[in-house]
Write a protein that holds these residues in place. Sequence first.
Motif, PDB file in Angstrom:
ATOM      1  N   ARG A 419      -3.946  99.670  85.374  1.00 19.70           N
ATOM      2  CA  ARG A 419      -3.493  98.710  86.382  1.00 19.70           C
ATOM      3  C   ARG A 419      -2.013  98.392  86.193  1.00 19.70           C
ATOM      4  O   ARG A 419      -1.261  98.215  87.159  1.00 19.70           O
ATOM      5  N   TYR A 420      -1.584  98.364  84.930  1.00 19.09           N
ATOM      6  CA  TYR A 420      -0.175  98.114  84.626  1.00 19.09           C
ATOM      7  C   TYR A 420       0.706  99.216  85.203  1.00 19.09           C
ATOM      8  O   TYR A 420       1.748  98.955  85.815  1.00 19.09           O
ATOM      9  N   THR A 421       0.310 100.483  85.030  1.00 15.38           N
ATOM     10  CA  THR A 421       1.146 101.591  85.502  1.00 15.38           C
ATOM     11  C   THR A 421       1.144 101.700  87.022  1.00 15.38           C
ATOM     12  O   THR A 421       2.105 102.212  87.605  1.00 15.38           O
ATOM     13  N   LYS A 422       0.092 101.194  87.670  1.00 13.55           N
ATOM     14  CA  LYS A 422       0.027 101.298  89.123  1.00 13.55           C
ATOM     15  C   LYS A 422       1.045 100.409  89.822  1.00 13.55           C
ATOM     16  O   LYS A 422       1.321 100.585  90.999  1.00 13.55           O
ATOM     17  N   ARG A 423       1.616  99.446  89.110  1.00  6.72           N
ATOM     18  CA  ARG A 423       2.604  98.560  89.725  1.00  6.72           C
ATOM     19  C   ARG A 423       3.968  99.211  89.890  1.00  6.72           C
ATOM     20  O   ARG A 423       4.826  98.708  90.624  1.00  6.72           O
ATOM     21  N   PHE A 424       4.165 100.358  89.242  1.00  8.44           N
ATOM     22  CA  PHE A 424       5.498 100.962  89.259  1.00  8.44           C
ATOM     23  C   PHE A 424       5.760 101.739  90.546  1.00  8.44           C
ATOM     24  O   PHE A 424       4.909 102.456  91.053  1.00  8.44           O
ATOM     25  N   LEU A 425       6.977 101.576  91.045  1.00 12.06           N
ATOM     26  CA  LEU A 425       7.469 102.370  92.161  1.00 12.06           C
ATOM     27  C   LEU A 425       8.081 103.652  91.592  1.00 12.06           C
ATOM     28  O   LEU A 425       8.752 103.619  90.556  1.00 12.06           O
ATOM     29  N   HIS A 426       7.866 104.764  92.288  1.00 15.87           N
ATOM     30  CA  HIS A 426       8.321 106.063  91.805  1.00 15.87           C
ATOM     31  C   HIS A 426       9.322 106.681  92.776  1.00 15.87           C
ATOM     32  O   HIS A 426       9.222 106.470  93.981  1.00 15.87           O
ATOM     33  N   PRO A 427      10.254 107.495  92.245  1.00 19.06           N
ATOM     34  CA  PRO A 427      11.195 108.195  93.123  1.00 19.06           C
ATOM     35  C   PRO A 427      10.882 109.690  93.207  1.00 19.06           C
ATOM     36  O   PRO A 427      10.257 110.272  92.322  1.00 19.06           O
ATOM     37  N   GLY A 428      11.334 110.304  94.270  1.00 16.72           N
ATOM     38  CA  GLY A 428      11.341 111.754  94.406  1.00 16.72           C
ATOM     39  C   GLY A 428      12.639 112.117  95.102  1.00 16.72           C
ATOM     40  O   GLY A 428      12.999 111.489  96.105  1.00 16.72           O
ATOM     41  N   MET A 429      13.355 113.103  94.577  1.00 14.60           N
ATOM     42  CA  MET A 429      14.685 113.408  95.119  1.00 14.60           C
ATOM     43  C   MET A 429      15.004 114.881  94.952  1.00 14.60           C
ATOM     44  O   MET A 429      14.757 115.469  93.899  1.00 14.60           O
ATOM     45  N   MET A 430      15.558 115.482  96.004  1.00 16.05           N
ATOM     46  CA  MET A 430      16.001 116.879  95.927  1.00 16.05           C
ATOM     47  C   MET A 430      17.284 117.035  96.707  1.00 16.05           C
ATOM     48  O   MET A 430      17.461 116.433  97.768  1.00 16.05           O
ATOM     49  N   SER A 431      18.197 117.845  96.157  1.00 13.91           N
ATOM     50  CA  SER A 431      19.497 118.080  96.784  1.00 13.91           C
ATOM     51  C   SER A 431      19.723 119.576  96.885  1.00 13.91           C
ATOM     52  O   SER A 431      19.450 120.318  95.936  1.00 13.91           O
ATOM     53  N   MET A 432      20.255 120.021  98.029  1.00 15.31           N
ATOM     54  CA  MET A 432      20.297 121.470  98.302  1.00 15.31           C
ATOM     55  C   MET A 432      21.516 121.853  99.127  1.00 15.31           C
ATOM     56  O   MET A 432      21.957 121.108 100.001  1.00 15.31           O
ATOM     57  N   GLY A 437      20.737 127.784 100.339  1.00 15.64           N
ATOM     58  CA  GLY A 437      19.384 127.375  99.980  1.00 15.64           C
ATOM     59  C   GLY A 437      19.253 126.981  98.518  1.00 15.64           C
ATOM     60  O   GLY A 437      18.159 126.653  98.052  1.00 15.64           O
ATOM     61  N   HIS A 438      20.351 127.013  97.773  1.00 18.08           N
ATOM     62  CA  HIS A 438      20.309 126.703  96.349  1.00 18.08           C
ATOM     63  C   HIS A 438      20.027 125.221  96.116  1.00 18.08           C
ATOM     64  O   HIS A 438      20.776 124.356  96.576  1.00 18.08           O
ATOM     65  N   VAL A 439      18.964 124.947  95.382  1.00 16.99           N
ATOM     66  CA  VAL A 439      18.595 123.575  95.045  1.00 16.99           C
ATOM     67  C   VAL A 439      19.463 123.129  93.875  1.00 16.99           C
ATOM     68  O   VAL A 439      19.444 123.748  92.809  1.00 16.99           O
ATOM     69  N   LYS A 440      20.219 122.064  94.063  1.00 15.58           N
ATOM     70  CA  LYS A 440      21.200 121.622  93.074  1.00 15.58           C
ATOM     71  C   LYS A 440      20.680 120.522  92.154  1.00 15.58           C
ATOM     72  O   LYS A 440      21.173 120.362  91.038  1.00 15.58           O
ATOM     73  N   ALA A 441      19.737 119.741  92.626  1.00 13.61           N
ATOM     74  CA  ALA A 441      19.184 118.657  91.803  1.00 13.61           C
ATOM     75  C   ALA A 441      17.737 118.433  92.206  1.00 13.61           C
ATOM     76  O   ALA A 441      17.382 118.557  93.382  1.00 13.61           O
ATOM     77  N   TRP A 442      16.912 118.084  91.214  1.00 10.39           N
ATOM     78  CA  TRP A 442      15.469 117.926  91.427  1.00 10.39           C
ATOM     79  C   TRP A 442      14.992 116.812  90.506  1.00 10.39           C
ATOM     80  O   TRP A 442      14.936 116.987  89.300  1.00 10.39           O
ATOM     81  N   VAL A 443      14.681 115.674  91.075  1.00  6.80           N
ATOM     82  CA  VAL A 443      14.182 114.541  90.286  1.00  6.80           C
ATOM     83  C   VAL A 443      12.790 114.203  90.799  1.00  6.80           C
ATOM     84  O   VAL A 443      12.641 113.581  91.851  1.00  6.80           O
ATOM     85  N   GLY A 444      11.779 114.627  90.056  1.00 13.81           N
ATOM     86  CA  GLY A 444      10.402 114.450  90.508  1.00 13.81           C
ATOM     87  C   GLY A 444       9.777 113.135  90.119  1.00 13.81           C
ATOM     88  O   GLY A 444       8.642 112.845  90.501  1.00 13.81           O
ATOM     89  N   GLY A 445      10.492 112.322  89.368  1.00 17.02           N
ATOM     90  CA  GLY A 445       9.959 111.036  88.926  1.00 17.02           C
ATOM     91  C   GLY A 445      10.961 110.357  88.016  1.00 17.02           C
ATOM     92  O   GLY A 445      12.101 110.797  87.887  1.00 17.02           O
ATOM     93  N   MET A 446      10.521 109.291  87.350  1.00 17.86           N
ATOM     94  CA  MET A 446      11.480 108.505  86.568  1.00 17.86           C
ATOM     95  C   MET A 446      11.340 108.703  85.066  1.00 17.86           C
ATOM     96  O   MET A 446      12.263 108.408  84.308  1.00 17.86           O
ATOM     97  N   ASN A 447      10.190 109.208  84.593  1.00 16.01           N
ATOM     98  CA  ASN A 447      10.000 109.398  83.162  1.00 16.01           C
ATOM     99  C   ASN A 447       8.849 110.381  82.949  1.00 16.01           C
ATOM    100  O   ASN A 447       7.684 110.009  83.083  1.00 16.01           O
TER     101      ASN A 447
END
Length: 775
Positions: A419-432, A437-447
């Motif tokens: 329940r504690y972990t469910k309170r967290f907001l998560h990010p997803g980010m991709m830059s191209m 078509g080259h993907v320059k950055a890929w952030v699938g989460g925070m940790n």
Amino acid sequence: MAKTKQTKDSQGFDKYVRWFWILFSTGIIFLILIFAFASWGVFGEMPDHTVLENPKTNLATEIISSDGKTLGKFYFNDNRTPVGYEDLSQNLVQALIATEDERFMDHSGIDARGTLRALVKLGSGGGASTISQQLAKQLFHGEGSTNIIERILQKAKEWIIAIRLERQYTKEEIIAQYLNIYDFGNNADGIRSASRIYFGKEPIDLNINESAILAGMLNNSSLYNPRRNPEGVTNRRNLVFKKMVRNEYISQSVCDSLLTTPLDINYNPESHREGIATYFRAYLDRFMKDWIKNNPKPDGTKYNLYNDGLKIYTTIDSRMQQYAEDAVQQHMPRLQAEFDHQNIPSRNPTAPFLELDKSEIEALMNRSMRQSERWRKMKYDLHKSDEEIKESFYKPTEMSIFSWKGEIDTIMKPIDSMRYTKRFLHPGMMSMDPLTGHVKAWVGGMNYRHFQYDHVKTGKRQVGSTFKPFVYAAAIDQLHLSPCDMLPRSQITIEAYKYGNPESWSPKNDDGNYGGSMTLMDALANSVNTVTARIMDKVGPQTVVDLVKKLGVESEVLPVPSIALGTADLSVYEMVGAYAAFANKGVYTKPVMVTGIVDKNDTVLYQFTPETRDVLSEETAYVTVKLMEGVTRSGSGARLRTSGAETYRADYREIITGYPYQFTNPIAGKTGTTQNQSDGWFMGMVPNLVTGVWVGAEDRSVHFGNITYGQGAAMALPIWAVYMKSCYADKELNISAGDFEVPKDLSIRVNCSDTSENDDDNTKIKEEIPDDLDF
């Protein structure tokens, strides 16, 4: 009588002499036979010249960024990437020779003086193993036996191999091999890993202090571990300094100054769950396993991702990846602090959930239990019953939990930690890069250590208003509409029978305003739902679905009118790939992450082939981009242009009253916010970079209670802005700050403030719109 006695004494002495020479000769012959037998393999197989040329060592697979940096490695036990002698600091070479083998450059594998000294002093004056012998030991027989006979035999083999190594390799190659093979502890297998892990740099950049520390560790890396035994490491390092003075590599005055310097350890652990681009590396692990399955070696065997020393060349730019991760680290703790502030028990008794009653929350937690790794392990590895597993979730246990201020070691019931972990907001980010078509950055989460789920390619969520540009693009392509065309914002109902839907659909505007008319430019900038629905009704849902499929969307998108408002669940990966076609003049380029794979001998095993296709005309793509520029000039993305000071409460929660971004260059973008603020999106484009950001919780019932903080402009846009600020500050990246290129034969009016622009063409367009378009 005296003469007889003298003769007897002489005969007795001769007897001792004979026995001495017999024993000495026997010893010599014995040693010769031992070495001969060892050489012939009587005491165990000896490596031949082919094995000496290619000694078997486990080599980690290296992941290399587009700017030549190591992003990470794949390995099981050996995190080893070899380097050549030319890649070693001379400080390190000198420290090694001074400490381990002073006469290394003069002997041929065996140090006679050192061996004689060791025999005379019975080892009390130090060992006699040369660097070549130590390499032989590391490569071919490892730790010595405690049995004296076995130890003698091993030593004989070691000497023979050392001599052969000296014949096979140059002194420089032996030094490089020895440093490459040594285990420095903490997953630092070999000198390159050790340099990166303990000091965050390449071996060639090591200074005298760092070189002495690593050379000292060669005596016993377990004992002289700088993390566990800094005092012992300091003493050992200082001994290395003194030996360097004795061998005239440094002066006494330099030594005296170095003796007082701190260790200056810059620990950078290399593991699969730490470091840069962890989520991308997890994706790459799956990519490589699929590639290996379909691409065997020439002899038919399979490549080993963890031992074969492959090199994977990727499109990720290490600088841009770091800027992306930094942007997440800057924004997300503030956003989370505000979310937690709004969800204290007095404000929300069901925190972190909203709109769920007790029974719904219990059902949700039960589903989560059964989907957890803990349940899987207990069920299938330990063969526990469902009741036993469920009971374990209610028993306090030691654990480490995530927080934005660092890991917290605590005792907690697993159900409470869920329940504690469910309170967290998560990010997803991709830059191209939209052109290549080259993907320059890929952030699938925070940790990645605590949250392994990837929100770039695996995760799919409702995209909200970021889907609207696809609807507008379809209308521009089919109907030749202009951003300046006026449409009514009045309510509209699309009847069920029209597209075979189960029920009619009547979208509402967020602001409740249905009066008057507005341009397409303003309608998209302000996300007016009724205008988008009206356009959808004219082009038809199937047309829009066909378009997004051509733009690389593989997820299911139902051909129903409501997709106009972003009801489809898509990934950040799909959205960035699709948007990139607008910036790339209507040409879709499939996102690329891997440009090449080579083996340990630099033989090319794979080179990527670009996948492109024409989807839209250059004019349609450009007009859609101009529509999205309106979003950042006067719509929901306009805060990118503001210069208000950003202020914070005492606990660092963000006050959304000003954003000091002050971008002045053309930016095409679109925000997106889904129902109940469960998902916040921002898609932003400049001519040579397209970036998508999503923010939301694991469960859609965890969200902000109001639009102020729950909209895409507040949740996702700040990450994009911080990231782009860093990219622009790094001039080497050459991120475009100019205009999108105007098509040569542009016939559609795009500048709505200039009534003279394309007046004739615009009139012609109006005349060609079919009569049944009853706007």
